[in-house]
Design an enzyme around this catalytic site. Structure first.
Site, short mmCIF file in Angstrom:
data_model
loop_
_atom_site.label_atom_id
_atom_site.label_comp_id
_atom_site.label_asym_id
_atom_site.label_seq_id
_atom_site.Cartn_x
_atom_site.Cartn_y
_atom_site.Cartn_z
CG PHE A 132 59.20 117.43 20.94
CD1 PHE A 132 58.65 118.55 21.30
CD2 PHE A 132 59.98 117.12 19.74
CE1 PHE A 132 58.69 119.64 20.14
CE2 PHE A 132 59.87 118.37 18.95
CZ PHE A 132 59.41 119.37 19.14
CD GLN B 246 65.80 112.64 13.28
OE1 GLN B 246 65.60 113.63 13.35
NE2 GLN B 246 65.83 111.65 14.31
CG HIS C 8 61.02 116.11 11.11
ND1 HIS C 8 59.59 115.92 10.93
CD2 HIS C 8 61.31 116.71 12.19
CE1 HIS C 8 59.14 116.77 12.06
NE2 HIS C 8 60.33 117.02 12.69
CG LEU D 31 60.64 120.09 10.00
CD1 LEU D 31 61.03 119.03 9.20
CD2 LEU D 31 61.92 120.29 11.08
CD GLU E 293 59.08 114.95 17.27
OE1 GLU E 293 59.34 114.42 18.28
OE2 GLU E 293 59.89 114.72 16.19
NE ARG F 236 61.97 114.72 15.22
CZ ARG F 236 62.81 115.66 15.47
NH1 ARG F 236 64.10 116.03 14.86
NH2 ARG F 236 62.10 117.08 15.74
CG HIS G 128 65.13 116.93 10.33
ND1 HIS G 128 65.12 118.43 10.24
CD2 HIS G 128 65.14 116.84 11.61
CE1 HIS G 128 64.93 118.93 11.38
NE2 HIS G 128 64.73 117.95 12.37
NE ARG H 177 68.34 115.86 16.01
CZ ARG H 177 67.25 116.25 16.18
NH1 ARG H 177 66.52 116.54 17.23
NH2 ARG H 177 66.85 116.99 14.92
CB SER I 57 69.02 118.85 17.39
OG SER I 57 67.73 119.77 17.37
CG LEU I 58 67.32 123.61 19.32
CD1 LEU I 58 66.20 124.33 19.68
CD2 LEU I 58 68.23 124.70 18.58
#
Length: 578
Positions: free
Chosen positions: A115, A235, A237, A247, A250, A281, A351, A393, A398-399
């Site tokens: 990622f 941000q 994306h 989306l 990524e 990003r 995003h 970020r 995020s998760l």
């Protein structure tokens, strides 16, 4: 109607559910959500959750923390980032043990993919760190945590809209909410309240955010005098479906997808020669816009519709159908394109909010630059600012933020409520909210909110987007103040009480207008470029003057800007090169 609970959680996404799960071990816990919980926006997160498991390649939490700090352009509080990275490993295994069906390696381990911004050995090259469940990772987290909350007998108040948070002095006592089914006002008296209301991308015209992402928690906190932190950093994306914002994860680039301009060139070779299409990003979004500005975009119906291609044809049908099934379906449904044979038209889309309600690593809300805590008030997830994302970020953090800091907040709430009494609430606590709703419903004619919403979104997209300058931001601030004045006379067209979506949208619009103004004023104040905040009139990062967090105080129609220091105790800020 009045209710009493030890803990009340507002929001039923990943952060709210994990906090409720931990708090409910000892505390009488309720969750309020304006949606049915499994429709929360966490379910839209596709690509994965980061953790240095080392299942596929060598990895270490220290490398993960460094990537988080560097990716955030050194505006990250570094000890918080280390907490995030160190607790990531156990967080992922906890989710697995609770039943989350991760994708597996041939050996049966949790599989991991590459990622953006994830590297080995402090930036040497890309590493496989993102744990995933095909391209449905957020959806699986949401289902898993909701089932566990039901098992723990958490009380759910579905389809309730929060209207006010009750703060007296420096103590939170509860909140006020409207039941959408009946229009009835409810007062929740609680020892602890946690906001986990998600982001506010709906202030932009083209966004990956759901319609419900209207910043309810941060807006209410701001009206109660709590500053919002680092709101200028929003941000974009890089790969939203052109013109729609839906989306394209990524994960496509993590599996080997390539961004190409009109000449078929892999243009990221010029912008990030080491990480290429897996650079952070903010860098890729600016690269795409730069290519289009330089005439290297792929021509749409008008020049403003130019875009670039995300080429996933080299991945093959097996990878696309097994690892990215939902994304492949989106492309076929919305574009009529088979991603195995045709490239996907993409453009950056609004995003994620890096800024929000300031908290410490226990989720406690901080009300000033001295670290003063508002007793009994917590925040977690995208509506909060710990700050582990800084100015930008990294994907899959995020998760991770949701589960790590949602869990920590829930644990702290469990301890906090054990030693305190239910705070007193005045009988007039809900009068302000009742009066506001009554004015909107009184039948008096006034402008409708739809036009104001569209103007706000257009202003934010044009002047407070990926590239910014003083002239544009000043224009945005002026126009947003005018919109807020017009909003004061808005009235609903539907005066009914049951499931009045007209009323709900006007409440949400007020939240978005406040957050738009705070975002624009914060962007105007920061006279440098850092992460997702890119000033054309101040193109360089300025650590000497601006290595500090912004604190924005909403004071009626003005925003007062303060600051607080950044924790740089682990790594010295350096130029961000990929």
């Amino acid at each position: 109607m009045n209710h009493e609970y030890d803990a009340v959680i507002v929001g039923a996404g990943g952060a709210g559910l994990y906090a409720a799960l931990e708090a409910s071990k000892k505390a009488n816990t309720a969750v309020l959500s304006k949606l049915y919980p499994v429709r929360s926006h966490t379910g839209a997160a596709q690509g994965g959750i980061s953790a240095a498991l080392g299942n596929v390649e060598e990895d270490k939490p220290e490398w993960h923390a460094f990537d988080t700090i560097k990716g955030g352009d050194y505006l990250v509080d570094q000890k918080a980032a280390m907490t995030l990275a160190e607790e990531a490993v156990q967080a992922v295994y906890d989710l697995e043990n609770r039943g989350l069906p991760f994708s597996r390696t041939e050996e049966g381990l949790i599989d991991q993919r590459r990622f953006g911004g994830h590297t080995r050995n402090f930036g040497e090259g890309p590493v496989r760190r993102a744990c995933y469940a095909a391209d449905r990772t957020g959806h699986m987290i949401l289902q898993t945590l909701y089932q566990q909350c039901i098992k723990n007998e958490v009380a759910f108040f579905d389809e309730f809209q929060v209207l006010d948070v009750l703060v007296e002095g420096n103590r939170c006592a509860g909140l006020v909410a409207a039941e959408l089914a009946t229009g009835e006002i409810h007062v929740f008296r609680a020892k602890a309240v946690l906001f986990a209301t998600g982001g506010f991308g709906r202030m932009y015209k083209i966004t990956s955010n759901a319609y419900a992402n209207t910043g309810d928690g941060p807006a209410l906190a701001a009206r109660r005098g709590i500053p919002l932190e680092d709101m200028e950093f929003f941000q974009f994306h890089p790969t939203g479906i052109k013109g729609m914002g839906i989306l394209i994860s990524e994960a496509v680039r993590g599996e080997g997808g390539i961004l190409r301009n009109r000449d078929g060139e892999r243009f990221m070779e010029r912008y990030a020669p080491t990480l290429l299409d897996l650079a952070p990003r903010d860098m890729i979004s600016r690269a795409i816009l730069t290519e289009i500005r330089d005439g290297k975009g792929i021509r749409g119906d008008r020049k403003i519709d130019d875009y670039v291609h995300l080429d996933a044809t080299g991945l093959g049908k097996v990878v696309l159908e097994s690892k990215l099934p939902d994304i492949s379906g989106f492309v076929r449904t919305y574009l009529g394109i088979d991603p195995t044979v045709e490239p996907i038209p993409v453009l950056p889309t609004a995003h994620y909010a890096m800024g929000g309600i300031p908290t410490d690593i226990q989720g406690r809300v901080i009300v000033d630059d001295k670290g003063t805590v508002c007793e009994g008030l917590y925040a977690a997830g995208e509506c909060a600012c710990v700050s582990v994302h800084g100015a930008n970020r990294l994907g899959t953090n995020s998760l991770l933020d949701l589960v790590v800091f949602g869990r920590r907040a829930g644990v702290h709430i469990c301890e906090f409520v054990d030693g305190v009494e239910l705070p007193a609430i005045d009988k007039s606590a809900a009068d302000s909210a009742r009066g506001w709703i009554a004015r909107l419903l009184e039948g008096k004619e006034g402008p409708h909110g739809g036009q104001i919403r569209e103007e706000m979104q257009t202003i934010m997209m044009a002047d407070v987007g990926i590239y910014r300058n003083a002239e544009g931001i000043e224009r945005a601030v002026s126009r947003l103040r005018e919109l807020r004045e017009r909003y004061a006379s808005v009235r609903v067209q539907d005066t009914g009480r049951s499931f009045n979506t007209d009323l709900l949208e006007i409440i949400e619009l007020g939240n978005l207008l406040d957050l738009s103004l705070i975002t624009a004023e914060s962007a105007l104040a920061r006279r440098e470029s850092r992460g997702a905040h890119s000033r054309e009139d101040f193109p360089e990062r300025d650590d000497e003057n601006w290595l500090k967090h912004t604190l924005a105080y909403l004071e009626k129609d003005r925003v007062r800007i303060g600051s607080k220091p950044v924790d740089t105790s682990l790594w010295e800020p350096k130029p961000r090169v990929y």
